[in-house]
Write a protein that holds these residues in place. Structure first.
Motif, mmCIF file in Angstrom:
data_model
loop_
_atom_site.group_PDB
_atom_site.id
_atom_site.type_symbol
_atom_site.label_atom_id
_atom_site.label_comp_id
_atom_site.label_asym_id
_atom_site.label_seq_id
_atom_site.Cartn_x
_atom_site.Cartn_y
_atom_site.Cartn_z
ATOM 1 N N GLU A 289 1.005 -1.504 0.311
ATOM 2 C CA GLU A 289 -0.507 0.045 -0.146
ATOM 3 C C GLU A 289 1.239 1.217 0.375
ATOM 4 N N GLU A 290 1.921 1.168 0.678
ATOM 5 C CA GLU A 290 3.069 2.064 0.530
ATOM 6 C C GLU A 290 3.314 2.621 -0.888
ATOM 7 N N GLU A 291 3.782 1.973 -1.662
ATOM 8 C CA GLU A 291 4.424 1.706 -2.890
ATOM 9 C C GLU A 291 3.394 2.176 -3.815
ATOM 10 N N VAL A 315 -3.775 -10.643 -3.800
ATOM 11 C CA VAL A 315 -4.250 -8.977 -2.480
ATOM 12 C C VAL A 315 -4.160 -8.098 -4.225
ATOM 13 N N ALA A 316 -3.197 -8.079 -4.771
ATOM 14 C CA ALA A 316 -2.736 -7.018 -5.963
ATOM 15 C C ALA A 316 -4.351 -6.748 -5.963
ATOM 16 N N LYS A 317 -5.354 -8.306 -6.541
ATOM 17 C CA LYS A 317 -6.483 -7.927 -7.606
ATOM 18 C C LYS A 317 -7.309 -6.506 -6.878
ATOM 19 N N ASN A 318 -7.640 -7.489 -5.426
ATOM 20 C CA ASN A 318 -8.285 -6.591 -3.961
ATOM 21 C C ASN A 318 -8.223 -4.936 -4.170
ATOM 22 N N HIS A 319 -7.064 -4.906 -4.437
ATOM 23 C CA HIS A 319 -6.630 -3.809 -4.259
ATOM 24 C C HIS A 319 -7.206 -2.635 -6.217
ATOM 25 N N GLY A 320 -7.526 -3.728 -7.032
ATOM 26 C CA GLY A 320 -8.343 -2.857 -8.113
ATOM 27 C C GLY A 320 -6.768 -3.197 -9.187
ATOM 28 N N GLY A 341 -8.855 -16.424 -9.239
ATOM 29 C CA GLY A 341 -8.650 -15.047 -9.600
ATOM 30 C C GLY A 341 -7.507 -14.881 -10.162
ATOM 31 N N VAL A 342 -6.329 -15.193 -10.153
ATOM 32 C CA VAL A 342 -5.260 -14.408 -10.456
ATOM 33 C C VAL A 342 -5.504 -14.777 -12.285
ATOM 34 N N ASP A 343 -5.465 -13.836 -13.137
ATOM 35 C CA ASP A 343 -5.283 -13.553 -14.183
ATOM 36 C C ASP A 343 -4.546 -14.768 -15.103
#
Length: 446
Positions: A289-291, A315-320, A341-343
């Motif tokens: 999130e900081e990055e 996690v990345a997907k969950n952050h859009g 859910g991973v592309d």
């Protein structure tokens, strides 16, 4: 064709499996008797237990009559030595799997052919190249161009916003009267469907199309996807794959690379001048999130741990983040991507095996690609005068049911093909088929 494969691990086994569909004379060499037993019980191959650098073992494999010797053990030294000895014992062509990428960079200076090695491959380098290809368009899960984009293979996930959902292929022809794309495969519940008129799209399907340039936009519009260019990429893991992916991608995109090992971070920062290298644990959500993970268009997880790669992509997907790619060691994971859910999940050993398979077939097929998780190959042929494919319209050809003709490039223009289409000499035909049908399909193009 007599083919000797040294190494019955994931690369060797998958390669032997692809080749076994075509009734090639295949010999697998490995030190592990149990690995060989499992291979021979699954596919039609001969096996020899022993070290592939041994003269006795190679002579037992009848290397002097081998059309091709492929060394893909886990040891780079074994592979190089096997290729050199095999060539000197009479093998017509040799391929060696390597890890030291200096061999790739200094191929001409080293003159490996003089030593007896015709081709070298690096699974890590091939995986980085595959990642770059997968990032061509955010909304597409997969994309591969034929003849510089005159035709394209594209993949999309069918979700609730898609106009394709619940429609059959026959109904799709009415929705898209210009017929500028053709459905060639549907991945559903880890099973590959070669679709025909009555097949319907369902929510969660991973659908693949051969499309003309305008057809790519039509697929995106009908599937409810927005076209968006990639600008910002985050890579998790400073492995060889991570390094090469960052190097390739930083020429065009803004790249951040996160690596746990502090010393390796300094090395990467020196080698990758256009990449922001960050020391930290990519499993730390606060760090991501900081990055500014929410500002990323794509997230590539290539650490040495498959589970870390999968979870961090989620996690990345969950952050859009719209596009995620995870490197996995277990080939069986590849089929799970649409469900978790991973592309896209990629396996470097599988990519290497498919690349070698393509290399073997260069004389008959001008290009060949595999779709991640799909039990089928995409082949491109140049149509010869007098070949069976030119003698009738497609609907009257009795083409194998496990294959589908997706399109043609004729006189520099790409076209999808319907049942009333008839091929001419010099056409470039694009065909999707199951591995076991490749030999049957080739008969139409001889």
């Amino acid at each position: 064709m007599r083919i000797i494969i040294a190494g019955a691990g994931d690369v060797g086994f998958h390669l032997a499996k692809l080749l076994s569909y075509e009734e090639q004379d295949i010999i697998l060499i490995d030190r592990d008797a149990e690995t060989l037993r499992q291979a021979s019980s699954s596919i039609d191959v001969g096996t020899i237990k022993g070290n592939s650098t041994s003269y006795r073992v190679l002579e037992e494999a009848d290397v002097k009559n081998a059309d091709l010797l492929i060394a893909v053990t886990s040891s780079e030294e074994t592979n190089l030595t096997t290729a050199i000895i095999g060539k000197h014992l009479g093998a017509k062509r040799t391929i060696a799997r390597i890890e030291n990428l200096e061999y790739l960079l200094d191929k001409e200076k080293l003159d490996l052919k003089e030593l007896g090695i015709d081709e070298i491959i690096s699974p890590e380098s091939l995986a980085a190249r595959e990642i770059k290809r997968l990032l061509k368009e955010v909304a597409l899960t997969d994309t591969f161009d034929f003849d510089q984009g005159k035709l394209s293979l594209i993949g999309v996930i069918i979700d609730s916003s898609s106009k394709l959902m619940d429609h059959s292929l026959i109904e799709l022809a009415k929705i898209n009267p210009s017929h500028n794309f053709v459905t060639v495969a549907i991945l559903r519940d880890n099973k590959t469907i070669i679709p025909h008129g009555d097949n319907r799209f369902r929510e969660g399907d991973h659908a693949y199309f051969i499309a003309e340039p305008e057809g790519v936009d039509a697929v995106l519009e009908l599937s409810g996807k927005e076209k968006k260019e990639i600008k910002n990429i985050m890579i998790l893991g400073g492995s060889k794959v991570g390094y090469h992916a960052a190097k390739r991608l930083s020429r065009k995109f803004n790249v951040k690379l996160i690596e746990r090992d502090k010393e390796k971070c300094f090395e990467l920062a020196d080698q990758l001048r256009n990449v922001m290298v960050i020391n930290g644990d990519g499993r730390d959500v606060e760090l991501l999130e900081e990055e500014s993970i929410h500002e990323m268009d794509a997230f590539i997880a290539v650490t040495g741990n498959s589970e870390t790669n999968i979870i961090s992509c989620l996690v990345a997907k969950n952050h859009g983040v719209q596009k995620t790619v995870a490197l996995v060691e277990n080939i069986d994971y590849i089929h799970l991507s649409q469900n978790i859910g991973v592309d896209t999940m990629i396996n470097k050993k599988l990519i290497a095996a498919n690349f070698i398979f393509r290399y073997i077939r260069q004389g008959e097929v001008i290009s060949l690609t595999s779709i991640h998780g799909v039990d089928a190959e995409i082949l491109e042929f140049i149509v010869k005068a007098g070949s069976k494919i030119t003698q009738r319209e497609i609907k009257n050809l009795q083409f194998p049911k496990g294959a589908i003709i997706g399109g043609v490039v004729r006189n520099g223009e790409g076209h999808t093909t319907m049942g009333d289409f008839q091929f001419r000499p010099k056409d470039r035909a694009v065909v999707l088929c199951r591995p076991e049908c490749i030999h049957q399909v080739e008969e139409f193009f001889k």
